[in-house]
Design an enzyme around this catalytic site. Sequence first.
Site, mmCIF file in Angstrom:
data_model
loop_
_atom_site.group_PDB
_atom_site.id
_atom_site.type_symbol
_atom_site.label_atom_id
_atom_site.label_comp_id
_atom_site.label_asym_id
_atom_site.label_seq_id
_atom_site.Cartn_x
_atom_site.Cartn_y
_atom_site.Cartn_z
ATOM 1 N N TYR A 1 21.144 141.837 16.355
ATOM 2 C CA TYR A 1 19.707 141.712 16.575
ATOM 3 C C TYR A 1 19.051 143.077 16.747
ATOM 4 O O TYR A 1 19.316 143.800 17.712
ATOM 5 C CB TYR A 1 19.416 140.846 17.800
ATOM 6 C CG TYR A 1 20.005 139.459 17.753
ATOM 7 C CD1 TYR A 1 20.377 138.851 16.548
ATOM 8 C CD2 TYR A 1 20.203 138.731 18.916
ATOM 9 C CE1 TYR A 1 20.922 137.588 16.505
ATOM 10 C CE2 TYR A 1 20.733 137.445 18.885
ATOM 11 C CZ TYR A 1 21.106 136.890 17.681
ATOM 12 O OH TYR A 1 21.643 135.625 17.660
ATOM 13 N N HIS B 1 30.303 136.217 15.924
ATOM 14 C CA HIS B 1 29.007 135.797 15.390
ATOM 15 C C HIS B 1 29.146 135.020 14.086
ATOM 16 O O HIS B 1 28.417 134.054 13.849
ATOM 17 C CB HIS B 1 28.133 137.035 15.184
ATOM 18 C CG HIS B 1 26.671 136.763 15.177
ATOM 19 N ND1 HIS B 1 25.737 137.733 15.430
ATOM 20 C CD2 HIS B 1 25.959 135.634 14.950
ATOM 21 C CE1 HIS B 1 24.521 137.210 15.368
ATOM 22 N NE2 HIS B 1 24.634 135.948 15.064
ATOM 23 N N SER C 1 18.076 127.716 17.960
ATOM 24 C CA SER C 1 16.929 127.170 17.215
ATOM 25 C C SER C 1 16.689 125.694 17.533
ATOM 26 O O SER C 1 16.486 124.882 16.622
ATOM 27 C CB SER C 1 17.114 127.365 15.704
ATOM 28 O OG SER C 1 17.156 128.734 15.385
ATOM 29 N N PRO C 2 16.674 125.311 18.827
ATOM 30 C CA PRO C 2 16.467 123.898 19.162
ATOM 31 C C PRO C 2 15.052 123.414 18.875
ATOM 32 O O PRO C 2 14.809 122.204 18.845
ATOM 33 C CB PRO C 2 16.766 123.851 20.666
ATOM 34 C CG PRO C 2 16.406 125.222 21.149
ATOM 35 C CD PRO C 2 16.843 126.150 20.042
ATOM 36 N N LEU C 3 14.129 124.349 18.626
ATOM 37 C CA LEU C 3 12.754 123.982 18.270
ATOM 38 C C LEU C 3 12.502 124.178 16.779
ATOM 39 O O LEU C 3 11.369 124.357 16.339
ATOM 40 C CB LEU C 3 11.755 124.799 19.096
ATOM 41 C CG LEU C 3 11.805 124.527 20.602
ATOM 42 C CD1 LEU C 3 10.860 125.449 21.352
ATOM 43 C CD2 LEU C 3 11.478 123.074 20.909
ATOM 44 N N ARG D 1 13.136 126.493 14.560
ATOM 45 C CA ARG D 1 12.596 127.787 14.135
ATOM 46 C C ARG D 1 11.071 127.829 14.215
ATOM 47 O O ARG D 1 10.398 128.409 13.355
ATOM 48 C CB ARG D 1 13.097 128.136 12.732
ATOM 49 C CG ARG D 1 14.631 128.210 12.678
ATOM 50 C CD ARG D 1 15.154 128.658 11.339
ATOM 51 N NE ARG D 1 16.609 128.601 11.301
ATOM 52 C CZ ARG D 1 17.432 129.560 11.698
ATOM 53 N NH1 ARG D 1 16.934 130.675 12.199
ATOM 54 N NH2 ARG D 1 18.744 129.440 11.605
ATOM 55 N N GLY D 2 10.555 127.191 15.267
ATOM 56 C CA GLY D 2 9.124 127.219 15.529
ATOM 57 C C GLY D 2 8.351 126.028 15.018
ATOM 58 O O GLY D 2 7.180 125.837 15.367
#
Length: 322
Positions: A45, A111, A190-192, A194-195
């Site tokens: 990152y 990763h 990313s439980p949402l 990815r927005g």
Amino acid sequence: MPAVGLGCMNLSHAYGVAPTLEAAERLLLTAVEEGVTHFDTAALYGFGTNEELVGRVLAGHRDRIVLASKCGMTGVDGRRVIDGRPETIRRTADEALARLRTDVIDLYYLHRLDRAVPVEESVGAMAELVKAGKVRALGLSEVSSQTLRRAHAVHPIAALQNEYSLWSRDPEEGTLATTRELGVALVAFSPLARGVLTDAPPDPETLPASDIRRGMPRFGARHYPANLARRAELARLAEKAGISLPQLALAWVVSRGPHVIAIPGTRSTAHLRENLSVLDVEVPGEVLDAAGRVLNAATVNGPRYNEATLAEIDTERGGRAG
């Protein structure tokens, strides 16, 4: 450990334009104040800058948090490189310890699986880090049940981090059950979606060229309108239940099992507090079930990654790809 932590990636990497250092610092410190104990970063990152940020800001709170980072995928000469060789893992760990300003990483993930290196070799090198006192527990990311079992036979795996949300159901093809069986935490990134499952879903046309969602089929013109229609159904369901859409989406993820931990990322302190509020919200089972019927592997449009990225990852695949 609370079922909601913080994914730190988008403070330095991948989505939109990174926030200012001041804003990123404020978000991290607010997370500590609000009781977040699980912070997730990686060498990849920002090509090390996210670890530096997290390490500098949270150094004074080290005894209050679980610090997780990742090796096996880094930035080399400006390019993302998957490298699971033991010598690379050892070097990456030492670099991470320095950037994170700590003498031990609580949870260290591989990763990505390097297809040129047996997972046993990569995990064996990570096990040496545990023995040396540099790492407390090991994890894997974006791997299948079979790979998890192979790794677990070399050294106990504490956590498996895979994408999991209403619109990304691959863990239901095997790893959700296998992690439960082996006593491994399933950490949902990313439980949402990815927005998408927030109050302000992204507009792909306005995303910067560097935003990774531009290369994801679900955000393309062929698929995104249909996915937004499903999102609108979920928003109506959430409103009827008296909760927000993010609360519904996160409640669904953490309801999948007591071993499931969600790590949504955000740059907004208001959204951070909203995400954490799911821990205090009771969402009826029938509402969660209804949400799962609206958006799932059969109703989402498009694969989660393009073919080149799908070839890199080791997870099981569920649902339709069209």
